[in-house]
Design an enzyme around this catalytic site. Structure first.
Site, PDB file in Angstrom:
ATOM      1  N   SER A 107       0.831  -1.214   0.000  1.00 43.12           N
ATOM      2  CA  SER A 107       0.000   0.000   0.000  1.00 43.12           C
ATOM      3  C   SER A 107       0.860   1.257   0.000  1.00 43.12           C
ATOM      4  CB  SER A 107      -0.873  -0.017   1.260  1.00 43.12           C
ATOM      5  OG  SER A 107      -1.409   1.267   1.503  1.00 43.12           O
ATOM      6  N   GLN A 128       0.496  -0.472  -4.794  1.00 47.16           N
ATOM      7  CA  GLN A 128      -0.822   0.191  -4.840  1.00 47.16           C
ATOM      8  C   GLN A 128      -0.667   1.687  -4.661  1.00 47.16           C
ATOM      9  OE1 GLN A 128      -2.500   1.267  -1.545  1.00 47.16           O
ATOM     10  NE2 GLN A 128      -3.854   2.477  -2.866  1.00 47.16           N
ATOM     11  N   TYR A 130      -2.271   5.477  -4.193  1.00 45.51           N
ATOM     12  CA  TYR A 130      -3.314   6.473  -3.935  1.00 45.51           C
ATOM     13  C   TYR A 130      -2.830   7.744  -4.592  1.00 45.51           C
ATOM     14  CZ  TYR A 130      -5.904   3.867  -0.313  1.00 45.51           C
ATOM     15  OH  TYR A 130      -6.681   2.969   0.363  1.00 45.51           O
ATOM     16  N   THR A 156      -5.977   2.490  -6.727  1.00 39.79           N
ATOM     17  CA  THR A 156      -7.219   2.350  -5.958  1.00 39.79           C
ATOM     18  C   THR A 156      -8.116   3.547  -6.220  1.00 39.79           C
ATOM     19  OG1 THR A 156      -6.154   0.998  -4.298  1.00 39.79           O
ATOM     20  CG2 THR A 156      -8.157   2.130  -3.621  1.00 39.79           C
ATOM     21  N   LYS A 252      -8.483  -0.871  -8.924  1.00 47.78           N
ATOM     22  CA  LYS A 252      -9.094  -1.496  -7.742  1.00 47.78           C
ATOM     23  C   LYS A 252     -10.203  -0.617  -7.168  1.00 47.78           C
ATOM     24  CE  LYS A 252      -7.801  -3.263  -3.184  1.00 47.78           C
ATOM     25  NZ  LYS A 252      -8.277  -2.277  -2.226  1.00 47.78           N
ATOM     26  N   HIS A 276     -13.673  -2.170  -0.905  1.00 50.72           N
ATOM     27  CA  HIS A 276     -12.656  -1.808   0.077  1.00 50.72           C
ATOM     28  C   HIS A 276     -12.907  -2.524   1.417  1.00 50.72           C
ATOM     29  CE1 HIS A 276      -9.426   1.369   0.007  1.00 50.72           C
ATOM     30  NE2 HIS A 276      -9.355   1.043   1.282  1.00 50.72           N
ATOM     31  N   ARG A 279     -15.256  -0.664   3.888  1.00 49.59           N
ATOM     32  CA  ARG A 279     -14.688   0.449   4.662  1.00 49.59           C
ATOM     33  C   ARG A 279     -15.011   1.807   4.050  1.00 49.59           C
ATOM     34  NH1 ARG A 279     -10.630  -1.505   7.835  1.00 49.59           N
ATOM     35  NH2 ARG A 279      -9.149   0.194   7.624  1.00 49.59           N
TER      36      ARG A 279
HETATM   37  C1  LIG Z   1      -6.886  -2.417   7.694  1.00 53.47           C
HETATM   38  C2  LIG Z   1      -7.113  -2.243   6.224  1.00 53.47           C
HETATM   39  C3  LIG Z   1      -6.378  -1.292   5.535  1.00 53.47           C
HETATM   40  C4  LIG Z   1      -6.539  -1.144   4.153  1.00 53.47           C
HETATM   41  N1  LIG Z   1      -5.748  -0.270   3.473  1.00 53.47           N
HETATM   42  C5  LIG Z   1      -5.838  -0.198   2.123  1.00 53.47           C
HETATM   43  C6  LIG Z   1      -4.930   0.593   1.378  1.00 53.47           C
HETATM   44  O1  LIG Z   1      -4.044   1.232   1.931  1.00 53.47           O
HETATM   45  N2  LIG Z   1      -5.088   0.629   0.040  1.00 53.47           N
HETATM   46  C7  LIG Z   1      -6.068  -0.070  -0.620  1.00 53.47           C
HETATM   47  O2  LIG Z   1      -6.161  -0.017  -1.835  1.00 53.47           O
HETATM   48  N3  LIG Z   1      -6.911  -0.859   0.072  1.00 53.47           N
HETATM   49  C8  LIG Z   1      -6.810  -0.947   1.416  1.00 53.47           C
HETATM   50  N4  LIG Z   1      -7.650  -1.773   2.111  1.00 53.47           N
HETATM   51  C9  LIG Z   1      -8.633  -2.586   1.365  1.00 53.47           C
HETATM   52  C10 LIG Z   1      -8.018  -3.927   0.972  1.00 53.47           C
HETATM   53  O3  LIG Z   1      -7.054  -3.769  -0.033  1.00 53.47           O
HETATM   54  C11 LIG Z   1      -9.074  -4.910   0.472  1.00 53.47           C
HETATM   55  O4  LIG Z   1      -9.812  -4.299  -0.550  1.00 53.47           O
HETATM   56  C12 LIG Z   1     -10.016  -5.367   1.573  1.00 53.47           C
HETATM   57  O5  LIG Z   1      -9.311  -5.607   2.760  1.00 53.47           O
HETATM   58  C13 LIG Z   1     -10.716  -6.637   1.143  1.00 53.47           C
HETATM   59  O6  LIG Z   1     -11.625  -7.052   2.102  1.00 53.47           O
HETATM   60  P1  LIG Z   1     -11.313  -8.176   3.212  1.00 53.47           P
HETATM   61  O7  LIG Z   1     -10.496  -7.502   4.266  1.00 53.47           O
HETATM   62  O8  LIG Z   1     -12.671  -8.541   3.674  1.00 53.47           O
HETATM   63  O9  LIG Z   1     -10.552  -9.288   2.538  1.00 53.47           O
HETATM   64  C14 LIG Z   1      -7.501  -1.932   3.484  1.00 53.47           C
HETATM   65  C15 LIG Z   1      -8.233  -2.872   4.190  1.00 53.47           C
HETATM   66  C16 LIG Z   1      -8.042  -3.053   5.541  1.00 53.47           C
HETATM   67  C17 LIG Z   1      -8.832  -4.106   6.268  1.00 53.47           C
END
Ligand SMILES: Cc1cc2nc3c(=O)[nH]c(=O)nc-3n(C[C@H](O)[C@H](O)[C@H](O)COP(=O)(O)O)c2cc1C
Length: 388
Positions: A107, A128, A130, A156, A252, A276, A279
């Site tokens: 990330s 990845q 941003y 992303t 993504k 995501h 989230r």
């Molecule tokens: C704690 C956390 C931090 C994340 N940080 C990023 C990030 O920095 N960049 C990004 O593209 N996705 C981020 N994501 C999303 C993940 O890449 C991914 O899409 C997501 O975790 C998939 O769902 P799952 O946790 O249910 O497998 C984050 C997810 C979590 C749980």
């Protein structure tokens, strides 16, 4: 050491070991967490067709993701602050992924930097991105990923602004944790984490600190994103980023058929159907429910990877059988990392591969490439009958 048989076992150890603020950071969705919950509960609605008297010998979970050989089509998703879940977390997760033969995605908001991970690994990883207001910084970041020999740029698209996760605000999430009476009280119960963290290579955002001028607060994700993330990101800018990168691009955060078509138009090599991990837009449908219409829209013109809600090899199998070419896991590997460092990530991958392989066999298949809708029982109303 407890016997670990599934991902939930790792989660229990993780919860005990890691400071509350970082556990909560991973284990929350935005607002009501409806999308976060449905990402997992929707997988449960899909059932599997048991087949018997099929030769099960010589099975394989091997496949390709963006042309790269993988031991199973499960990449580690980009996860911000991974290095706060365990000391040198990104390095450890990347090493576990490399040894297992699956892609690791670093990330932008990582603790270990691009260079740290490149130095500790020998195979290319994915980076990845941003996008930030500071175009010069973005250009340099892309150049750093090129210099580190990253084999794909994952852009992303679903986080130009941050979805509100209540616990992060209440906990005062930051990297490193700010010392308040509440965090000190919690950290005192997490001494093993703390001792390892004292020896960590980094405790701040490694891709940012020292690389950007004039940032007011690089410790807080909320402050940083609201100040720095590029609100004006659009398809034109995505096309320019693709050109700047010059290599494979994975877009993504696609959750809509129209956006998926746009991704094909700009020439993405792959898309990640993702919300995501629940989230960002709470109230959005789960990735697995949106997958069929996105597959219809792109008609095989782009590789389709799915994430959000995968907690088992059965979930991976359901995604592939539904038509995805590959998957990504976020929390499932974070639980392992927080619980047991590199070994925990390896355990998470082993658990998932074993579940995938056994489930595949019981469905009467010998290769992930042969999985299809014929292996699934999908409720008639699974995709939902929504008004136009
Ligand atoms: C704690 C956390 C931090 C994340 N940080 C990023 C990030 O920095 N960049 C990004 O593209 N996705 C981020 N994501 C999303 C993940 O890449 C991914 O899409 C997501 O975790 C998939 O769902 P799952 O946790 O249910 O497998 C984050 C997810 C979590 C749980």
């Amino acid at each position: 050491m407890p016997v670990i048989t599934n991902i939930q076992d790792l989660k229990r150890i993780y919860e005990r070991r890691v400071p509350r603020m970082f556990f909560d950071y991973a284990e929350s969705g935005s607002w009501t967490e409806q999308t976060f919950r449905e990402n997992t509960s929707d997988f449960e609605q899909i059932r599997l067709r048991q087949r018997v008297a099929v030769d099960m010998s010589g099975r394989s979970t091997a496949a390709k993701m963006i042309g790269e050989d993988v031991s199973m089509p499960v990449a580690l998703a980009p996860v911000g602050l991974t290095g706060m879940q365990h000391a040198d977390g990104e390095i450890k997760a990347a090493k576990a992924a490399e040894a297992f033969g699956v892609p690791f995605t670093l990330s932008t908001m990582s603790i270990n930097s691009i260079e740290d991970v490149a130095e500790a690994t020998s195979k290319p990883f994915w980076f990845q991105l941003y996008t930030m207001n500071d175009e010069d910084y973005v250009r340099r970041l892309i150049q750093r990923a090129k210099d580190a020999n990253c084999s794909a740029l994952v852009i992303t698209l679903d986080l130009q602004i941050l979805g509100q996760r209540h616990k992060d605000l209440k906990n005062g999430l930051s990297a490193p944790p700010k010392l308040t009476p509440k965090t000190i009280a919690n950290l005192m119960t997490k001494w093993a984490w703390g001792i390892e963290m004292l020896g960590a290579k980094r405790r701040e955002f490694g891709n940012i600190v020292g690389h950007v001028e004039g940032i007011s607060d690089a410790s807080s994700l909320g402050a940083w994103t609201s100040e720095q993330f590029d609100l004006s990101l659009d398809w034109g800018k995505i096309a320019k980023l693709k050109e700047m990168w010059g290599g494979k691009v994975i877009l993504k955060g696609i959750l809509d058929a129209e956006d998926a078509k746009m991704a094909v138009k700009v020439g993405a090599d792959a898309i990640v159907v993702s919300n995501h991990g629940g989230r960002q837009l709470d109230g959005a449908l789960s990735s697995i429910r949106m997958l069929p219409q996105i597959l219809d829209a792109v008609g095989g013109e782009v590789e389709v990877i799915l994430d959000s809600g995968i907690r088992s090899g059965q979930d991976v199998l359901k995604s592939l059988a539904m038509g995805a070419d590959g998957t990504m896991i976020g929390r499932a590997f974070v639980y392992g990392l927080g619980a047991m460092g590199q070994k925990g990530v390896t355990t998470a991958l082993e658990v998932i591969q074993k579940e995938l392989d056994t489930t595949m066999a019981l469905c009467g298949e010998r290769s992930v490439e042969n999985l299809g809708r014929h292996n699934l029982l999908i409720p008639k109303d699974f995709e939902g009958d929504w008004q136009d």
